[in-house]
Design a protein around this motif. Structure first.
Motif, PDB file in Angstrom:
ATOM      1  N   VAL A  15      -8.801   6.216   8.210  1.00 29.52           N
ATOM      2  CA  VAL A  15      -7.935   5.067   7.965  1.00 29.52           C
ATOM      3  C   VAL A  15      -6.764   5.117   8.946  1.00 29.52           C
ATOM      4  CG1 VAL A  15      -6.460   3.894   6.285  1.00 29.52           C
ATOM      5  CG2 VAL A  15      -8.548   5.038   5.522  1.00 29.52           C
ATOM      6  N   SER A  16      -6.522   4.000   9.599  1.00 25.46           N
ATOM      7  CA  SER A  16      -5.324   3.902  10.451  1.00 25.46           C
ATOM      8  C   SER A  16      -4.524   2.681  10.015  1.00 25.46           C
ATOM      9  CB  SER A  16      -5.705   3.808  11.928  1.00 25.46           C
ATOM     10  OG  SER A  16      -6.485   2.666  12.175  1.00 25.46           O
ATOM     11  N   ILE A  17      -3.204   2.844  10.010  1.00 29.79           N
ATOM     12  CA  ILE A  17      -2.297   1.759   9.623  1.00 29.79           C
ATOM     13  C   ILE A  17      -1.623   1.276  10.897  1.00 29.79           C
ATOM     14  CG2 ILE A  17      -0.292   1.112   8.249  1.00 29.79           C
ATOM     15  CD1 ILE A  17      -1.030   3.446   6.370  1.00 29.79           C
ATOM     16  N   SER A  18      -1.880   0.002  11.251  1.00 29.83           N
ATOM     17  CA  SER A  18      -1.335  -0.507  12.505  1.00 29.83           C
ATOM     18  C   SER A  18      -0.058  -1.315  12.326  1.00 29.83           C
ATOM     19  CB  SER A  18      -2.380  -1.350  13.239  1.00 29.83           C
ATOM     20  OG  SER A  18      -2.791  -2.432  12.447  1.00 29.83           O
ATOM     21  N   ASN A  19       0.157  -1.935  11.167  1.00 31.73           N
ATOM     22  CA  ASN A  19       1.326  -2.782  10.986  1.00 31.73           C
ATOM     23  C   ASN A  19       1.696  -2.838   9.513  1.00 31.73           C
ATOM     24  OD1 ASN A  19       3.384  -4.605  11.587  1.00 31.73           O
ATOM     25  ND2 ASN A  19       2.049  -6.381  11.410  1.00 31.73           N
ATOM     26  N   VAL A  20       2.996  -2.765   9.204  1.00 28.78           N
ATOM     27  CA  VAL A  20       3.474  -2.888   7.828  1.00 28.78           C
ATOM     28  C   VAL A  20       4.639  -3.867   7.832  1.00 28.78           C
ATOM     29  CG1 VAL A  20       4.475  -1.699   5.855  1.00 28.78           C
ATOM     30  CG2 VAL A  20       2.812  -0.519   7.288  1.00 28.78           C
ATOM     31  N   GLU A  21       4.526  -4.961   7.073  1.00 32.28           N
ATOM     32  CA  GLU A  21       5.603  -5.929   6.906  1.00 32.28           C
ATOM     33  C   GLU A  21       5.767  -6.203   5.429  1.00 32.28           C
ATOM     34  OE1 GLU A  21       5.507  -9.492   9.226  1.00 32.28           O
ATOM     35  OE2 GLU A  21       4.800  -8.423  11.002  1.00 32.28           O
ATOM     36  N   ASP A  22       6.994  -5.980   4.941  1.00 27.79           N
ATOM     37  CA  ASP A  22       7.292  -6.107   3.522  1.00 27.79           C
ATOM     38  C   ASP A  22       6.307  -5.253   2.732  1.00 27.79           C
ATOM     39  OD1 ASP A  22       9.437  -7.836   4.061  1.00 27.79           O
ATOM     40  OD2 ASP A  22       8.088  -9.570   4.091  1.00 27.79           O
ATOM     41  N   SER A  23       5.479  -5.842   1.895  1.00 23.20           N
ATOM     42  CA  SER A  23       4.527  -5.053   1.110  1.00 23.20           C
ATOM     43  C   SER A  23       3.088  -5.257   1.582  1.00 23.20           C
ATOM     44  CB  SER A  23       4.642  -5.433  -0.379  1.00 23.20           C
ATOM     45  OG  SER A  23       4.309  -6.790  -0.561  1.00 23.20           O
ATOM     46  N   THR A  24       2.897  -5.835   2.779  1.00 25.44           N
ATOM     47  CA  THR A  24       1.565  -6.067   3.332  1.00 25.44           C
ATOM     48  C   THR A  24       1.350  -5.136   4.522  1.00 25.44           C
ATOM     49  OG1 THR A  24       1.664  -8.387   2.678  1.00 25.44           O
ATOM     50  CG2 THR A  24       0.005  -7.791   4.313  1.00 25.44           C
ATOM     51  N   ALA A  25       0.199  -4.464   4.526  1.00 23.66           N
ATOM     52  CA  ALA A  25      -0.135  -3.553   5.615  1.00 23.66           C
ATOM     53  C   ALA A  25      -1.461  -3.980   6.243  1.00 23.66           C
ATOM     54  CB  ALA A  25      -0.236  -2.124   5.094  1.00 23.66           C
ATOM     55  N   VAL A  27      -4.609  -2.424   7.897  1.00 22.57           N
ATOM     56  CA  VAL A  27      -5.254  -1.110   7.980  1.00 22.57           C
ATOM     57  C   VAL A  27      -6.656  -1.256   8.560  1.00 22.57           C
ATOM     58  CG1 VAL A  27      -3.940  -0.131   6.069  1.00 22.57           C
ATOM     59  CG2 VAL A  27      -6.121  -1.197   5.610  1.00 22.57           C
ATOM     60  N   ASN A  28      -7.118  -0.182   9.185  1.00 24.38           N
ATOM     61  CA  ASN A  28      -8.457  -0.132   9.739  1.00 24.38           C
ATOM     62  C   ASN A  28      -9.176   1.013   9.037  1.00 24.38           C
ATOM     63  OD1 ASN A  28     -10.725   0.456  11.429  1.00 24.38           O
ATOM     64  ND2 ASN A  28      -9.705  -0.705  13.055  1.00 24.38           N
ATOM     65  N   VAL A  29     -10.258   0.697   8.320  1.00 24.73           N
ATOM     66  CA  VAL A  29     -11.017   1.698   7.574  1.00 24.73           C
ATOM     67  C   VAL A  29     -12.409   1.791   8.191  1.00 24.73           C
ATOM     68  CG1 VAL A  29     -11.902   2.396   5.322  1.00 24.73           C
ATOM     69  CG2 VAL A  29      -9.736   1.154   5.471  1.00 24.73           C
ATOM     70  N   ASN A  30     -12.698   2.938   8.807  1.00 21.92           N
ATOM     71  CA  ASN A  30     -13.991   3.180   9.457  1.00 21.92           C
ATOM     72  C   ASN A  30     -14.388   2.024  10.383  1.00 21.92           C
ATOM     73  OD1 ASN A  30     -14.217   5.652   8.224  1.00 21.92           O
ATOM     74  ND2 ASN A  30     -15.676   4.978   6.671  1.00 21.92           N
ATOM     75  N   GLY A  31     -13.421   1.486  11.152  1.00 23.08           N
ATOM     76  CA  GLY A  31     -13.718   0.446  12.130  1.00 23.08           C
ATOM     77  C   GLY A  31     -13.597  -0.975  11.619  1.00 23.08           C
ATOM     78  N   THR A  32     -13.321  -1.180  10.330  1.00 24.58           N
ATOM     79  CA  THR A  32     -13.169  -2.524   9.771  1.00 24.58           C
ATOM     80  C   THR A  32     -11.698  -2.752   9.403  1.00 24.58           C
ATOM     81  OG1 THR A  32     -15.407  -2.389   8.861  1.00 24.58           O
ATOM     82  CG2 THR A  32     -13.972  -4.125   8.003  1.00 24.58           C
ATOM     83  N   GLN A  33     -11.137  -3.884   9.852  1.00 31.41           N
ATOM     84  CA  GLN A  33      -9.725  -4.181   9.618  1.00 31.41           C
ATOM     85  C   GLN A  33      -9.541  -4.924   8.303  1.00 31.41           C
ATOM     86  OE1 GLN A  33      -7.623  -5.496  13.059  1.00 31.41           O
ATOM     87  NE2 GLN A  33      -6.042  -6.513  11.870  1.00 31.41           N
ATOM     88  N   TYR A  34      -8.484  -4.543   7.540  1.00 28.35           N
ATOM     89  CA  TYR A  34      -8.158  -5.164   6.260  1.00 28.35           C
ATOM     90  C   TYR A  34      -6.654  -5.414   6.184  1.00 28.35           C
ATOM     91  CZ  TYR A  34     -12.710  -3.307   4.779  1.00 28.35           C
ATOM     92  OH  TYR A  34     -14.036  -3.010   4.669  1.00 28.35           O
ATOM     93  N   GLU A  35      -6.286  -6.481   5.455  1.00 29.06           N
ATOM     94  CA  GLU A  35      -4.897  -6.737   5.080  1.00 29.06           C
ATOM     95  C   GLU A  35      -4.777  -6.302   3.632  1.00 29.06           C
ATOM     96  OE1 GLU A  35      -2.276  -8.691   6.742  1.00 29.06           O
ATOM     97  OE2 GLU A  35      -3.429  -8.477   8.580  1.00 29.06           O
ATOM     98  N   VAL A  36      -3.869  -5.365   3.344  1.00 28.44           N
ATOM     99  CA  VAL A  36      -3.739  -4.860   1.979  1.00 28.44           C
ATOM    100  C   VAL A  36      -2.305  -5.012   1.504  1.00 28.44           C
ATOM    101  CG1 VAL A  36      -5.637  -3.221   2.225  1.00 28.44           C
ATOM    102  CG2 VAL A  36      -3.319  -2.484   2.745  1.00 28.44           C
ATOM    103  N   THR A  37      -2.159  -5.175   0.194  1.00 26.94           N
ATOM    104  CA  THR A  37      -0.850  -5.245  -0.423  1.00 26.94           C
ATOM    105  C   THR A  37      -0.567  -3.901  -1.071  1.00 26.94           C
ATOM    106  OG1 THR A  37      -1.144  -7.593  -0.858  1.00 26.94           O
ATOM    107  CG2 THR A  37       0.566  -6.468  -2.113  1.00 26.94           C
ATOM    108  N   VAL A  38       0.624  -3.361  -0.776  1.00 28.04           N
ATOM    109  CA  VAL A  38       1.005  -2.056  -1.303  1.00 28.04           C
ATOM    110  C   VAL A  38       2.107  -2.278  -2.323  1.00 28.04           C
ATOM    111  CG1 VAL A  38       1.846   0.241  -0.719  1.00 28.04           C
ATOM    112  CG2 VAL A  38       0.436  -1.023   0.921  1.00 28.04           C
ATOM    113  N   GLU A  39       1.837  -1.926  -3.585  1.00 22.73           N
ATOM    114  CA  GLU A  39       2.831  -2.100  -4.641  1.00 22.73           C
ATOM    115  C   GLU A  39       3.807  -0.939  -4.636  1.00 22.73           C
ATOM    116  OE1 GLU A  39       1.029  -2.821  -8.426  1.00 22.73           O
ATOM    117  OE2 GLU A  39      -0.155  -4.489  -7.671  1.00 22.73           O
ATOM    118  N   GLY A  40       5.063  -1.242  -4.958  1.00 24.56           N
ATOM    119  CA  GLY A  40       6.080  -0.205  -5.057  1.00 24.56           C
ATOM    120  C   GLY A  40       6.608   0.253  -3.710  1.00 24.56           C
TER     121      GLY A  40
END
Length: 153
Positions: A15-25, A27-40
């Protein structure tokens, strides 16, 4: 970019994290990119932008080899205080020419002096009819934004 190896239910993921803005990150998981929400997640601290202040020596520098264009100031009201009769500099620069003398009668909109700022020539115009009472800036003087250039009574 931060890279992690994580295990979920016994399966390992890169897993690599390329960008974090507010609570949205992003991430790239095994070559697939995702937009995730991180609580807290705490919002990043704001960063102040430094203020750039020009030294008096740099403000007085005049380059004779430049060929400045002529531009008018935005409005006479921007260069003068309506109640005092003071014509003020709209920006820092060097006085190239003074076109009036103490005692001269001037009309509203009449050019009073030329100010070079950022390699551009700016006409400083009268905002009222009156008589020139005082000239505070002479040809070659360096002035700062808001400096009184001429007083009209």
């Amino acid at each position: 970019m931060k890279e992690y190896k994580i295990k979920i239910n016994g399966n390992e993921y890169a897993v690599s994290i390329s960008n974090v803005e507010d609570s949205t990150a992003t991430v790239n998981v095994n070559g697939t990119q995702y937009e995730v929400t991180v609580e807290g997640m705490n919002a990043p601290k704001s960063v102040k932008t430094p203020k750039i202040v020009q030294s008096p020596v740099a403000a007085s520098a005049h380059h004779a080899e430049s060929h400045p264009a002529t531009a008018r100031t935005s409005s006479p009201a921007a260069t003068a205080s309506a109640s005092s009769g003071s014509i003020k500099s709209p920006l820092p620069g060097v006085v190239l020419d003074v076109m009036v003398q103490v005692g001269d009668a001037v009309k509203s909109g009449q050019p009073l002096m030329i100010l070079e700022a950022m390699k551009m020539e700016n006409n400083i115009d009268s905002d009222r009819d009156g008589v020139v009472k005082e000239i505070r800036a002479r040809k070659g003087d360096s002035v700062l934004e808001g400096d009184v250039l001429i007083t009209i009574g």
